[in-house]
Write an enzyme that holds these catalytic residues in place. Structure first.
Site, PDB file in Angstrom:
ATOM      1  CD  GLU A   1      -7.264   4.486  -0.484  1.00  0.00           C
ATOM      2  OE1 GLU A   1      -7.199   3.238  -0.447  1.00  0.00           O
ATOM      3  OE2 GLU A   1      -7.288   5.197   0.537  1.00  0.00           O
TER       4      GLU A   1
ATOM      5  CD  GLU B   1      -9.910  -3.696  -0.480  1.00  0.00           C
ATOM      6  OE1 GLU B   1     -10.184  -4.863  -0.185  1.00  0.00           O
ATOM      7  OE2 GLU B   1      -9.681  -2.823   0.381  1.00  0.00           O
TER       8      GLU B   1
ATOM      9  CG  ASP C   1      -1.982  -1.053   1.236  1.00  0.00           C
ATOM     10  OD1 ASP C   1      -1.964  -1.893   0.326  1.00  0.00           O
ATOM     11  OD2 ASP C   1      -2.829  -1.064   2.157  1.00  0.00           O
TER      12      ASP C   1
ATOM     13  CG  HIS D   1      -0.037   3.762   3.536  1.00  0.00           C
ATOM     14  ND1 HIS D   1       0.584   3.009   4.511  1.00  0.00           N
ATOM     15  CD2 HIS D   1      -1.246   3.191   3.355  1.00  0.00           C
ATOM     16  CE1 HIS D   1      -0.226   2.019   4.890  1.00  0.00           C
ATOM     17  NE2 HIS D   1      -1.335   2.108   4.201  1.00  0.00           N
TER      18      HIS D   1
ATOM     19  CE1 TYR E   1     -18.918  -0.869   5.126  1.00  0.00           C
ATOM     20  CE2 TYR E   1     -18.291  -3.160   5.490  1.00  0.00           C
ATOM     21  CZ  TYR E   1     -18.860  -1.986   5.947  1.00  0.00           C
ATOM     22  OH  TYR E   1     -19.352  -1.944   7.215  1.00  0.00           O
TER      23      TYR E   1
END
Ligand SMILES: *[C@@H]1O[C@H](CO)[C@@H](O)[C@H](O)[C@H]1NC(C)=O
Ligand SMILES: *[C@@H]1O[C@H](CO)[C@@H](O)[C@H](O)[C@H]1NC(C)=O
Ligand SMILES: *[C@@H]1O[C@H](CO)[C@@H](O)[C@H](O)[C@H]1NC(C)=O
Ligand SMILES: *[C@@H]1O[C@H](CO)[C@@H](O)[C@H](O)[C@H]1NC(C)=O
Length: 811
Positions: free
Chosen positions: A642, A638, A561, A565, A720
């Protein structure tokens, strides 16, 4: 197609993604004020009244000499007197600006950000918990690429080059590399309409590359861990000379084994039916001998053998599990599945040549970006390479590459049909790069430059409340992810307050807080400071060392990630630099942010401190979130949104630091990602690549190399699964999520009042996203008298959503 009712497939990677099922203790931190109080102070918003209420808790106006914030009460209820409690420094008008370029556009935009050591506040990490095992060579190592399973853990999980997958397999007496190719008819679909997930079988070992020398003690090591490839080496024992090297290259047209003085042994878990010599080398200079292998499952495979002395290269079918080659063989053995008739000519013309690696170059001109993947080649120079391209490549091929297309197609596991090209390079053109998408969406996406008077009032009203929230508390969590989200949230509020609300003083006061909060990170004095990991070469969270938990901080310490982040920090920094260009010149601000970008999106292979493009996979056109975890279904990602945000942030950072190449990379990568998302992840009903029984899911859920699962790491509610592909809503959202997709998704899950019954913390994400397709409905939601502040997750704000929705034409 088989429809199996399987047990829910275990998600093999460690917990990766942030859970929005926030524990109450975190929720308590989200708002300084009791959410009930806030809710009750909001209702007037819709009525565009003029009695704007500033925050009742006061405005932080100063730092005392030990750096603590001192609070000054707000002495009046009129927002236009706020300025009176601000120190004079903040009354200096903010003049946002982009600098004139410091680094001009290069012919190849993949030029270094820097190649110097990271600044000293990134202290050296202790020895990394994941050893650099089974790897030859030193230097920065790729942590998130497709071949990770071959060096991690048991080394028994597969890698996917597409259309083939490979896996190390051993019996009690031998070891080898198994080749597998899965047709759609073999895919298992979970029961349901649409199918909640599909998964391709693992462990079908059609042909196994082995050698008489490779017994049960075989050692597998990797070298040249590059962006598109690695070399896999098999040796009889640890440390012995390798007898078989297999270059694994994304899209490779053949699976190729390079033998070195060994006796090749081909094995099969499907069982050989027959082996036929098709043609000898015919005296040709390329010396390729062709065989055909029939397997008991009815499939037919081509075997091409090339050696300096072909007449000495007989291959014999010994039994249904074994084909043996000559002793002391040096040369190449290649296999390809003959998946469609009439296509053998393409294999015949390319056999002998094989890809050994690849690299990418890229250029930009206006809103047109171009990238080229170039492969290096082994075997006869006269033969073209046969390589498979994915649908999003083919869609954007330039004319020359289009001319290299063959009619040969093969099924991939999760990316539709791959098409073969006879070419050493492929060039893709993206002619709608989002050059105009800056802090606002581009006008082409319906953005308005000016918000209506009602919108301005509502934005400032919301900002006066939300900028009074405690940024210091919200950015001092034990989580790199949540800290970054909070910084970005305040940055968005500040931008909205200035540009859409028109309240420059309030924006300036917010900016001051953001600057202070950001400094704690640049100084690296927050919980779980970031460290430089000299083993794998990257910036990691220290959480694993503090907790002993390899999944702490969502696995950031193990390279999960990083783009998710760090993208939030990079965005917040770009807002700071936009409003305060001098900030860039202070201390290590700029180099600190540049270092984060180098960690997740380093543009060069020559930086001794970071690998090239850790997260973004230039073959797949999207990033892989999973780091150093072994995984039965391969790497996964996922949150596509982002991923988008991390590239959008990089683009803005390039813009505000005057680095035209970085800005152009951000534009190009966003364009490529958009294409990849539209082809594979955000499935409109017209989607041509995913199985028809899966398309109805709309957002795909978690994309693995081998399966797609319409779920998340924290639950399977529609808000979600769909929402994690929406957040954070930014000007890049309308660019990457088409109106058609957003409408279809809304109709599928959230229309007719269903959105009002979703998990409250997700509701505003859904409605902000709705603005892409229906800005008016979105606007009415956010300005409704019953709007509930608890429907904002802690990465979101009413201020930003109002500005975003107004910008799309909602007000
Ligand atoms: C600064 O503020 C902090 C927190 O209120 C306080 O503990 C500290 O004594 C103050 N320092 C000075 C020099 O006023
Ligand atoms: C060889 O095997 C293939 C695949 O099973 C089969 O279709 C074919 O008939 C076989 N040929 C011979 C000569 O047995
Ligand atoms: C700055 O942060 C302090 C402390 O959280 C808060 O009380 C204050 O309202 C903030 N001020 C502004 C203008 O954002
Ligand atoms: C973060 O803090 C919370 C609350 O104290 C705790 O439950 C959690 O385990 C912490 N997480 C990490 C990674 O330290």
């Amino acid at each position: 197609m088989k429809t199996l009712t399987l047990e829910k497939v275990v998600i093999f990677s460690a917990l990766i993604h942030p859970s929005f099922a926030l524990p109450n203790f975190i929720k308590g931190l989200l708002y300084l004020q009791d959410p009930a109080t806030i809710t009750s102070s909001i209702p007037g918003i819709q009525t565009a009244s003029t009695d704007i209420q500033p925050s009742p808790v006061g405005i932080n106006t100063a730092l005392n000499t030990t750096g603590h914030i001192t609070l000054a009460p707000v002495t009046t209820t009129a927002i236009n007197t706020l300025q009176s409690v601000l120190p004079t420094a903040l009354t200096t008008p903010l003049i946002p600006s982009f600098p004139s370029p410091l680094a001009r556009l290069s012919p190849n935009i993949l030029v270094p950000i820097a190649t110097t050591a990271p600044p000293p506040q990134f202290q050296n990490a202790p020895k990394h918990p994941v050893p650099r095992s089974n790897i030859q060579g030193s230097g920065p190592l790729q942590t998130n690429k497709f071949y990770g399973n071959f060096y991690l853990g048991s080394q028994s999980n597969s890698l996917w080059t597409h259309p083939y997958s490979l896996a190390k397999t051993c019996t009690t007496s031998s070891c080898g590399i198994a080749v597998s190719h899965i047709e759609r008819s073999q895919t298992a679909f979970a029961a349901g309409n649409p199918a909640p997930y599909f998964v391709n079988p693992i462990g079908i070992h059609s042909i196994v590359f082995g050698a008489a020398e490779l017994g049960a003690g075989t050692s597998m090591t990797l070298s040249e861990l590059d962006e598109f490839s690695a070399n896999v080496h098999l040796a009889p024992t640890v440390g012995a000379a390798q007898v078989l090297t297999m270059p694994v290259v994304q899209g490779m047209g053949f699976v190729t084994g390079v033998y070195s003085s060994a006796q090749p042994v081909l094995m099969s878990g499907v069982f050989f039916s027959n082996l036929t010599l098709v043609s000898t080398d015919g005296g040709g200079a390329d010396r390729v001998v062709k065989w055909r292998i029939g397997l008991l499952d009815g499939t037919s495979w081509l075997l091409y053998v090339r050696t300096d002395n072909p007449t000495n290269a007989p291959f014999l079918l010994q039994d249904s599990k074994t084909i043996i080659g000559p002793l002391g063989f040096s040369g190449t053995v290649q296999v390809a599945k003959c998946a469609s008739t009439g296509m053998e000519q393409f294999y015949d013309s390319a056999a002998g040549a094989y890809a050994t690696g690849g690299s990418v170059s890229a250029s930009a001109d206006g809103d047109v970006g171009t990238y080229t993947i170039s492969w290096t080649k082994g075997g006869p120079a006269s033969r073209r390479l046969l390589m498979f391209a994915l649908p999003h490549h083919v869609e954007s091929f330039d004319a020359a590459t289009r001319a290299a297309l063959t009619g040969l197609q093969m099924q991939t596991t999760t990316k539709g049909m791959a098409t073969a090209v006879l070419a050493e390079t492929i060039t893709m053109v993206e002619d709608h790069m989002p050059v105009d998408v800056l802090y606002d969406a581009a006008p082409a996406n319906g953005a308005l430059k000016v918000a209506s008077a009602a919108a301005q009032t509502a934005i400032v009203r919301a900002a006066s409340i939300e900028l009074a929230e405690d940024i210091f508390e919200q950015t001092n969590m034990n989580s790199t992810y949540w800290n970054g989200k909070a910084l970005a949230k305040f940055a968005m509020i500040i931008y909205a307050t200035y540009a859409k609300g028109g309240d420059h003083d309030l924006a300036a006061a917010g900016l001051k807080n953001l600057t202070t909060a950001f400094a704690y990170f640049v100084d690296n004095t927050r919980q779980y400071p970031l460290l430089y990991d000299n083993d794998w070469k990257g910036i990691i969270s220290s959480a694993v060392f503090a907790t002993g938990d390899t999944g702490a901080d969502y696995g950031n310490s193990l390279y999960n990630d990083h783009h998710f982040h760090y993208g939030y920090f990079v965005y917040a920094a770009s807002v700071l630099a936009y409003f305060d260009p001098l900030w860039l010149t202070k201390g290590t601000n700029k180099v600190w942010v540049d270092t984060l970008v180098r960690d997740y999106a380093n543009p060069v292979t020559t930086d001794p401190y970071f690998p090239f493009s850790r997260m973004f996979d230039w073959y797949h056109g999207h990033s892989w979130a999973q780091g150093l975890y072994e995984s039965a279904d391969g790497k996964n990602e996922e949150s596509t949104s982002e991923d988008v945000f991390s590239l959008y942030a990089m683009k803005l950072w390039g813009k505000t630091t005057g680095d035209e190449n970085m800005e152009a990379r951000g534009n190009l990568q966003l364009a490529v990602l958009r294409r990849s998302l539209q082809n594979y992840f955000l499935m409109e009903s017209s989607n041509k690549n995913q199985p028809p029984q899966f398309i109805g899911n709309k957002a795909c859920g978690i994309m693995f190399e081998n399966k797609i699962d319409h779920t998340t790491y924290f639950g399977a509610k529609p808000e979600y699964v769909e929402g994690i592909h929406m957040l954070p809503l930014s000007p890049a959202s309308p660019y990457t999520r088409s109106q058609a997709f957003v409408s279809e998704e809304w109709q599928t899950y959230f229309s007719d009042g269903r959105a009002q019954n979703t998990d409250v913390a997700w509701r505003s994400i859904l409605y902000a996203n709705l603005a892409i397709a229906d800005p008016r409905a979105s606007w009415l939601y956010f300005t409704s008298p019953s709007f509930d502040m608890a429907s904002l997750d802690s990465g979101a704000s009413l201020t930003w959503y109002l500005a975003f929705v107004a910008g799309l034409g909602g007000s």
